[in-house]
Design an enzyme around this catalytic site. Structure first.
Site: not given
Ligand code: GLU
Length: 492
Positions: A263-264
């Site tokens: 994820s980011k």
């Protein structure tokens, strides 16, 4: 086997996640390996998530990645989106306009396999709360199943808000086969009467994906394993519509170094970020292919043709694959090393320009020398300006490190630097022969060698005691700049 039809069906969220690229790639490789069709379909029925320009961006990034598809929306040179292929439209919102989903929802309603539901959000929430308190799995309680189709249609005609739900039978096992996970069985008692048409009239993902995969002749659904829990709903819908379900291939999740879904939070996850940092598409594709799949041989560096030749579902692993930027950097470096010198010079020039370090007036020779000197040191092209800023900045902007200042001020520095300046001043031509023999000649004349010689000499012109090939460094700087820097070094 009939020619397979595969599809990549992203929702246009504004960027392409690395995991999405891996899904697209595996679909592409399988289609190409078996001489099938690879389709791009845009799943944009969630209007709350609409992002301006996302479609164009997606088309663009797939093109950059080299994943050319046979059917789907493409972009003309003028930036206009056009459709290619005979099974379109390929954008779901366009399919809504054509009434494609209406046709099949009516079929299900009329056959009693789906029903209108008029329950308010508040009622649904209340039911769920009560179920949770009673320790039951929260799900829709089937309240609106009691209306006949006529009654329901009257309510709709009277303007009541509604959704359409799938009518699941009680206590029925739904089994499907996944090429990687094997047989999976889920009982309908654990499932919800899935919403098929939302209150805004748009189909849900679950309904649209089944209708479209069927109408587009999709034979293999290859997607991330987060969709596995949705698959029984899809399989049941296929049966309800009297259609044959495709083969399912659910890919292991792409994880970050912390073993959590990538994820980011963990840094770059958008393919666009890697493109913009100066990664090569071939390297990214090569590395991504190995996230959850391995070739028969131990060979790691594989071209797209080799990947197509080797790829099949039987070597996809069952466990999550870790996306490791260090490993990607290694691949990218390998691909940079394989570039032709023209391409390398071109890319180095672009990254220097992007960083504002050079412009059209810069001597191309300097850029060529930079490419030659740094080409096998960089992992991606944004590192070029990072590593070479000191070569292109002005005399005043050079940052002198502490040990560089010490070397310049040292006893040996006081002897070698005036001589260095003298020789540069007197050089009739500041060329490779001159630059290549300069430090040697200082050594000969002074008897000073090693660190005592090299550190002050290097430090005086680049502000640091270490660095790559010094001859090229001098040639990139040029006579005037070298003299300017020697002048500045005297003031330190
Ligand atoms: N639109 C879904 C997504 O955004 C596609 C899932 C599927 O491939 O069925 O990932």
């Amino acid at each position: 086997m009939d020619q397979p039809v595969l599809r990549f069906a992203p929702s246009p969220t504004g960027y392409l996640h690395i995991g999405g690229l891996r899904t697209a790639l595996f679909n592409y490789l399988y289609a190409r390996h078996h001489g099938g069709t690879f389709t791009l379909r845009i799943e944009d029925t969630d209007r709350t998530r609409y992002v301006e320009g996302a479609l164009e961006n997606l088309i663009d990034i797939l093109k950059w990645s080299g994943l050319d598809y046979d059917e789907g929306p493409k972009m003309t040179a003028g930036g206009e989106v056009v459709e290619e292929g005979g099974r379109g439209p390929y954008i779901q919102s366009d399919r809504v306009k054509e009434g494609i989903y209406d046709r099949y929802i009516n079929q299900l309603l009329e056959e009693g396999k789906a029903y209108y539901c008029f329950c308010s959000r508040e009622r649904i929430d209340r039911v769920r709360e009560a179920q949770k308190e009673a320790g039951e799995t929260p799900r829709y309680d089937g309240h609106c199943r009691k209306y006949s189709l006529e009654e329901a249609r009257e309510k709709v005609a009277a303007g009541e808000d509604y959704v359409v739900r799938l009518k699941l039978p009680e206590n029925q096992d739904i089994t499907f086969h996944d090429a990687i996970k094997g047989d999976i069985t889920i009982n309908t008692d654990e499932m919800d009467d899935q919403v098929l048409i939302k209150s805004d009239g748009f189909p849900t993902y679950h309904f649209a994906v089944v209708v479209d995969d069927h109408l587009m002749g999709v034979t293999h659904v290859v997607r991330g394993e987060e969709w596995i829990s949705s698959t029984p709903k899809h399989v049941f819908l296929y049966r309800s519509l009297g259609w044959k379900a495709p083969e399912y291939v659910h890919l292991p999740t792409v994880l970050g170094n912390d073993h959590k879904k990538l994820s980011k939070r963990q840094g770059d996850v958008a393919v666009e970020q890697f493109r913009d940092k100066g990664y090569l598409p071939e390297a990214l594709i090569n590395y991504i292919a190995l996230l959850g799949w391995s070739p028969k041989s131990n060979q790691e560096v594989l071209s797209m043709e080799e990947l197509i030749k080797e790829f099949d579902f039987d070597r996809i692993s069952n466990t999550g694959a870790i996306f490791d930027t260090k490993k990607l950097n290694w691949f990218n470096q390998e691909y940079i090393k394989k570039m032709s010198s023209e391409d390398l010079i071109d890319r180095v020039g672009q990254s220097l320009k992007k960083a504002g370090l050079v412009d059209e007036t810069t001597d191309p020779e300097k850029i060529a020398l930079t490419a030659e000197t740094y080409g096998n040191r960089i992992e991606y092209f944004d590192q070029v300006p990072e590593m070479t800023r000191h070569l292109f900045c002005s005399t005043e902007e050079v940052i002198y490190e502490e040990d560089a200042v010490e070397a310049i001020r040292s006893e040996s520095g006081k002897i070698v630097l005036p001589l260095f300046e003298d020789k540069v001043c007197q050089a009739s031509s500041f060329d490779r022969d001159f630059a290549g023999s300069l430090v040697k000649s200082i050594q000969k004349e002074t008897g000073i060698k090693g660190k005592d010689l090299w550190w002050p000499v290097r430090a005086s012109v680049v502000g640091s005691t270490s660095g790559p090939d010094f001859t090229n460094t001098l040639l990139i700087l040029g006579k005037k700049e070298v003299l300017g820097r020697l002048e500045r070094a005297k003031t330190l």
